[in-house]
Write an enzyme that holds these catalytic residues in place. Sequence first.
Site, PDB file in Angstrom:
ATOM      1  N   GLU A 165       3.983  -2.802 -68.836  1.00  0.00           N
ATOM      2  CA  GLU A 165       4.533  -4.171 -68.912  1.00  0.00           C
ATOM      3  C   GLU A 165       5.043  -4.551 -70.293  1.00  0.00           C
ATOM      4  OE1 GLU A 165       1.513  -6.656 -67.098  1.00  0.00           O
ATOM      5  OE2 GLU A 165       1.767  -5.698 -65.154  1.00  0.00           O
ATOM      6  N   ASN A 206       5.483   1.763 -67.230  1.00  0.00           N
ATOM      7  CA  ASN A 206       5.171   1.168 -65.932  1.00  0.00           C
ATOM      8  C   ASN A 206       5.359  -0.342 -66.014  1.00  0.00           C
ATOM      9  OD1 ASN A 206       3.888   1.727 -63.259  1.00  0.00           O
ATOM     10  ND2 ASN A 206       2.201   0.453 -64.034  1.00  0.00           N
ATOM     11  N   HIS A 242       4.872  -4.815 -56.842  1.00  0.00           N
ATOM     12  CA  HIS A 242       4.084  -5.927 -56.289  1.00  0.00           C
ATOM     13  C   HIS A 242       5.083  -6.914 -55.691  1.00  0.00           C
ATOM     14  CE1 HIS A 242       0.287  -4.644 -57.966  1.00  0.00           C
ATOM     15  NE2 HIS A 242       0.814  -4.540 -59.162  1.00  0.00           N
ATOM     16  N   GLU A 271       2.039   0.633 -57.750  1.00  0.00           N
ATOM     17  CA  GLU A 271       1.021  -0.389 -57.440  1.00  0.00           C
ATOM     18  C   GLU A 271       1.452  -1.227 -56.241  1.00  0.00           C
ATOM     19  OE1 GLU A 271      -0.064  -2.709 -60.894  1.00  0.00           O
ATOM     20  OE2 GLU A 271       0.053  -0.983 -62.235  1.00  0.00           O
ATOM     21  N   ASP A 273       2.115  -3.450 -53.258  1.00  0.00           N
ATOM     22  CA  ASP A 273       1.583  -4.366 -52.246  1.00  0.00           C
ATOM     23  C   ASP A 273       2.683  -5.361 -51.880  1.00  0.00           C
ATOM     24  OD1 ASP A 273       1.255  -6.030 -54.557  1.00  0.00           O
ATOM     25  OD2 ASP A 273      -0.907  -5.728 -54.589  1.00  0.00           O
TER      26      ASP A 273
END
Length: 354
Positions: A165, A206, A242, A271, A273
């Site tokens: 990030e 990432n 996400h 990651e 979702d």
Amino acid sequence: MPSRSRTRLRLAGVLAAVLVAAGVATGPAAQAHEKKPATLADLAQRHGRYFGSATDNPELTDTAYTRILGHEFDMITPGNGMKWYATEPQQGVFDFSQGDEIVNLARANHQKVRAHTLVWHSQLPGWLTSREWTADELRAVLKKHIQTEVRHYRGKVYAWDVVNEAFNEDGTYRETIFYKTLGPGYIADALRWAHQADPKAKLYLNDYNVEAIGPKSDAYYRLVKELKAQGVPLHGFGLQAHLALQYGYPTTLEDNLRRFARLGLDTALTEVDVRMLLPATEEKLAQQADWYRDMTEACLAVRRCVGITVWDYTDKYSWIPAFFPGQGAALPWDEQLAPKPAYHAIREALRAPR
Ligand code: XIL
């Protein structure tokens, strides 16, 4: 034939007759029927990909949960256990117990590990954030943290999210303690230090909201080009993915994956979702399934997209409800560990021949 074998054969015959009489099939058809269905990992492997899940230490006492975790996936990521606050709670005092527990579990289940994460502005220990550092001091602290942790897991993990990030939504550098004190060069330094400590681990940058082509993923695209031109060890770009139904699907995902592949990088959905405003309805779950299917297809369509990791696999242990109040139901298994439409959609995407 020795008589014991003959007795055994006869007994087997009798048993079969009893089973047939009871309506239980016993022939080759029954065996085929009993053959375990392919797991997500099996299906992904047919494409040369992995299918992973994050997990976290407190959940590992839930045996119904760990059974599926150990069975369905071939890549595991610790959701928290390898973060700075957990691994260096006091300056120079390292604690790898949580990460080790997950690495050992992965090994027992013949799974690989995506390690997460070395340099991030969040979940830092208090000793690091509660005082001022000169650039020299912080550089030494960062190098020691990275190298001690990467050395500890050397040979035991497949990849590292080295920097997590690093950019804002508009593509400017996030003003983290590292950026503010060390300037943008901290990213190249972190990659070089990690590479020295484990030359075989794949090193990733990432981030979230980089699935579509846009200012934030453009910033990574430029940075990757620069780092590659400078010979900095960098092997992959992780797209957290996400997603949220209310914000729309990133339709340029496949093109985006492809442009990073052209720079010579692996990519991965790290990651995944897909959250929604609660309550979940049949309609939302169907749309969620479509998104999981589309993401899986996008990854399979781009050769260097090496795999997909969901940010835990069950709504029972999702981070979403705590971080996005009123939202949830983001994962392919529900809170009772039952597969949702999303699970079947992923399977369908993985089953399609390529
Ligand atoms: C989350 C964990 O899942 C939570 O348990 C924790 O409280 C906060 O962090 N992006 C990342 C992950 O890179 O490390 C975050 O994990 C989710 C967002």
